[in-house]
Scaffold this motif. Sequence first.
Motif, PDB file in Angstrom:
ATOM      1  N   ILE A 226       0.942  -1.000  -0.239  1.00 29.46           N
ATOM      2  CA  ILE A 226       0.156   0.114   0.059  1.00 29.46           C
ATOM      3  C   ILE A 226       1.038   0.811   0.181  1.00 29.46           C
ATOM      4  CG2 ILE A 226      -1.709   1.151   1.141  1.00 29.46           C
ATOM      5  CD1 ILE A 226      -2.925  -1.021   2.673  1.00 29.46           C
ATOM      6  N   VAL A 227       0.541   1.838  -0.734  1.00 31.81           N
ATOM      7  CA  VAL A 227       1.453   3.346  -0.972  1.00 31.81           C
ATOM      8  C   VAL A 227      -0.019   4.694  -0.498  1.00 31.81           C
ATOM      9  CG1 VAL A 227       3.030   5.097  -2.823  1.00 31.81           C
ATOM     10  CG2 VAL A 227       2.959   2.416  -2.896  1.00 31.81           C
ATOM     11  N   HIS A 228       1.084   5.998   0.229  1.00 34.12           N
ATOM     12  CA  HIS A 228      -0.026   6.217   0.784  1.00 34.12           C
ATOM     13  C   HIS A 228       0.419   7.875   0.986  1.00 34.12           C
ATOM     14  CE1 HIS A 228      -0.044   4.636   4.898  1.00 34.12           C
ATOM     15  NE2 HIS A 228       1.358   3.825   4.278  1.00 34.12           N
ATOM     16  N   HIS A 229      -0.233   8.684   1.480  1.00 36.13           N
ATOM     17  CA  HIS A 229       0.222   9.918   1.669  1.00 36.13           C
ATOM     18  C   HIS A 229      -0.199   9.880   2.963  1.00 36.13           C
ATOM     19  CE1 HIS A 229       2.214  11.050  -1.854  1.00 36.13           C
ATOM     20  NE2 HIS A 229       0.853  10.800  -2.739  1.00 36.13           N
ATOM     21  N   TYR A 230       1.133   9.468   3.920  1.00 31.25           N
ATOM     22  CA  TYR A 230       0.927   9.387   5.784  1.00 31.25           C
ATOM     23  C   TYR A 230       0.414  11.102   6.052  1.00 31.25           C
ATOM     24  CZ  TYR A 230       1.643   9.536  10.298  1.00 31.25           C
ATOM     25  OH  TYR A 230       2.058   9.396  11.693  1.00 31.25           O
ATOM     26  N   GLN A 231      -0.900  11.202   7.024  1.00 33.99           N
ATOM     27  CA  GLN A 231      -1.158  12.803   7.106  1.00 33.99           C
ATOM     28  C   GLN A 231      -1.652  13.881   5.536  1.00 33.99           C
ATOM     29  OE1 GLN A 231       0.785  13.704  10.718  1.00 33.99           O
ATOM     30  NE2 GLN A 231      -0.763  11.558  11.823  1.00 33.99           N
TER      31      GLN A 231
ATOM     32  N   GLY B 167      -3.685  -6.329   7.122  1.00 26.57           N
ATOM     33  CA  GLY B 167      -2.790  -6.241   8.357  1.00 26.57           C
ATOM     34  C   GLY B 167      -1.376  -5.139   8.254  1.00 26.57           C
ATOM     35  N   CYS B 168      -1.773  -4.227   6.997  1.00 28.95           N
ATOM     36  CA  CYS B 168      -0.942  -3.134   6.529  1.00 28.95           C
ATOM     37  C   CYS B 168      -1.134  -2.211   7.636  1.00 28.95           C
ATOM     38  CB  CYS B 168      -0.454  -2.702   5.320  1.00 28.95           C
ATOM     39  SG  CYS B 168      -0.962  -3.986   3.347  1.00 28.95           S
ATOM     40  N   ASP B 169      -0.069  -1.436   7.576  1.00 26.18           N
ATOM     41  CA  ASP B 169       0.031  -0.077   8.163  1.00 26.18           C
ATOM     42  C   ASP B 169       0.016   0.779   7.485  1.00 26.18           C
ATOM     43  OD1 ASP B 169       1.732  -1.493  10.980  1.00 26.18           O
ATOM     44  OD2 ASP B 169       3.142  -0.861  10.617  1.00 26.18           O
ATOM     45  N   THR B 170      -1.257   1.648   7.760  1.00 21.04           N
ATOM     46  CA  THR B 170      -1.250   3.023   7.396  1.00 21.04           C
ATOM     47  C   THR B 170      -1.936   3.448   8.493  1.00 21.04           C
ATOM     48  OG1 THR B 170      -4.229   2.441   7.088  1.00 21.04           O
ATOM     49  CG2 THR B 170      -2.412   2.150   5.542  1.00 21.04           C
ATOM     50  N   ASP B 171      -2.848   4.819   7.819  1.00 25.79           N
ATOM     51  CA  ASP B 171      -2.927   5.665   8.904  1.00 25.79           C
ATOM     52  C   ASP B 171      -4.656   6.150   8.477  1.00 25.79           C
ATOM     53  OD1 ASP B 171      -2.260   8.400  10.765  1.00 25.79           O
ATOM     54  OD2 ASP B 171      -3.310   9.525   8.685  1.00 25.79           O
ATOM     55  N   PRO B 172      -5.432   6.620   9.361  1.00 25.12           N
ATOM     56  CA  PRO B 172      -6.884   6.969   9.490  1.00 25.12           C
ATOM     57  C   PRO B 172      -7.161   7.941   8.227  1.00 25.12           C
ATOM     58  CG  PRO B 172      -6.423   7.884  11.658  1.00 25.12           C
ATOM     59  CD  PRO B 172      -5.199   6.592  11.153  1.00 25.12           C
ATOM     60  N   ARG B 173      -5.767   8.943   7.682  1.00 26.71           N
ATOM     61  CA  ARG B 173      -6.386   9.927   6.984  1.00 26.71           C
ATOM     62  C   ARG B 173      -5.313   9.330   5.236  1.00 26.71           C
ATOM     63  NH1 ARG B 173      -4.760  14.655  11.071  1.00 26.71           N
ATOM     64  NH2 ARG B 173      -4.092  12.342  11.753  1.00 26.71           N
ATOM     65  N   SER B 174      -5.422   7.999   5.240  1.00 29.26           N
ATOM     66  CA  SER B 174      -5.103   6.996   4.089  1.00 29.26           C
ATOM     67  C   SER B 174      -5.779   6.533   3.216  1.00 29.26           C
ATOM     68  CB  SER B 174      -4.013   5.690   5.064  1.00 29.26           C
ATOM     69  OG  SER B 174      -2.871   6.315   5.352  1.00 29.26           O
ATOM     70  N   SER B 175      -6.811   6.996   3.054  1.00 28.68           N
ATOM     71  CA  SER B 175      -8.362   6.302   2.899  1.00 28.68           C
ATOM     72  C   SER B 175      -8.475   6.623   1.218  1.00 28.68           C
ATOM     73  CB  SER B 175      -9.520   7.610   3.077  1.00 28.68           C
ATOM     74  OG  SER B 175      -9.784   7.426   4.373  1.00 28.68           O
ATOM     75  N   GLY B 176      -8.358   5.609   0.333  1.00 34.50           N
ATOM     76  CA  GLY B 176      -7.931   5.866  -1.060  1.00 34.50           C
ATOM     77  C   GLY B 176      -7.119   5.249  -1.594  1.00 34.50           C
ATOM     78  N   SER B 177      -5.961   4.889  -0.568  1.00 39.27           N
ATOM     79  CA  SER B 177      -4.422   4.395  -0.819  1.00 39.27           C
ATOM     80  C   SER B 177      -4.751   2.974  -1.642  1.00 39.27           C
ATOM     81  CB  SER B 177      -4.410   4.470  -0.159  1.00 39.27           C
ATOM     82  OG  SER B 177      -3.734   5.030   0.892  1.00 39.27           O
ATOM     83  N   PRO B 178      -3.726   3.125  -2.553  1.00 42.98           N
ATOM     84  CA  PRO B 178      -4.234   1.338  -3.396  1.00 42.98           C
ATOM     85  C   PRO B 178      -3.791   0.652  -3.098  1.00 42.98           C
ATOM     86  CG  PRO B 178      -2.577   3.021  -4.384  1.00 42.98           C
ATOM     87  CD  PRO B 178      -3.230   3.653  -2.863  1.00 42.98           C
TER      88      PRO B 178
END
Length: 206
Positions: free
Chosen positions: A142-147, A178-189
């Motif tokens: 998962i790639v995401h823009h943390y916060q 079980g991947c580490d994310t953040d509540p603001r990671s919505s929409g991440s692929p």
Amino acid sequence: PLNLDSRIGASFSNQDADAPEARPARSVIPATVLLQFIRRLGDSFGVVPCTGVLVGNDVVLTARHCAPSSAIASTGKAFFDFDQFGQIPSRPIDIIGYAVVNEQLSRMDAVCLRLRIRPDDATARIARLSVRSPARGAHLRIVHHYQGGYKRISYDEECRTEELNVVGSVGLDDFTHGCDTDPRSSGSPVVKAADGTLVGIHHLGR
């Protein structure tokens, strides 16, 4: 069907997406984009960040709750190259609204957004959709823009599917991971580690 995952890991230990140790994990990831929308926050307005993924030349897929109407979507900006700490992103691309209105996608908390122009070729790796749901225990990335910040990537051994056919927005259309994310990671692929095909978008995180 496009499955949507619904849980995050207990801790946050993602690597910088541009870190040397993360680059092999990133090699098959489709173009991931920071999205910013103007939303009402109580008595005022503010910027709400989400993450999206390029699924067409000028189309980005994200969680619908990030942009619950075409009007809100049209306030959006898309940043394709915010890759590392301290970097100043290049000029964003405007979002002009919904690309398509698809009731099934909407019920699944997903939406396709139209960009005013297509991103340049250097950042425009279009996602390949998986034709089947992931198996239990499948290794994910998962790639995401943390916060709302620069790109981070989750790819360790715990970043795998857990429960399948979980009750979600429509029916048994979600899976947990079980991947580490953040509540603001919505929409991440959410992609398969083996080949980078898109199997879901992150939502309902906590």
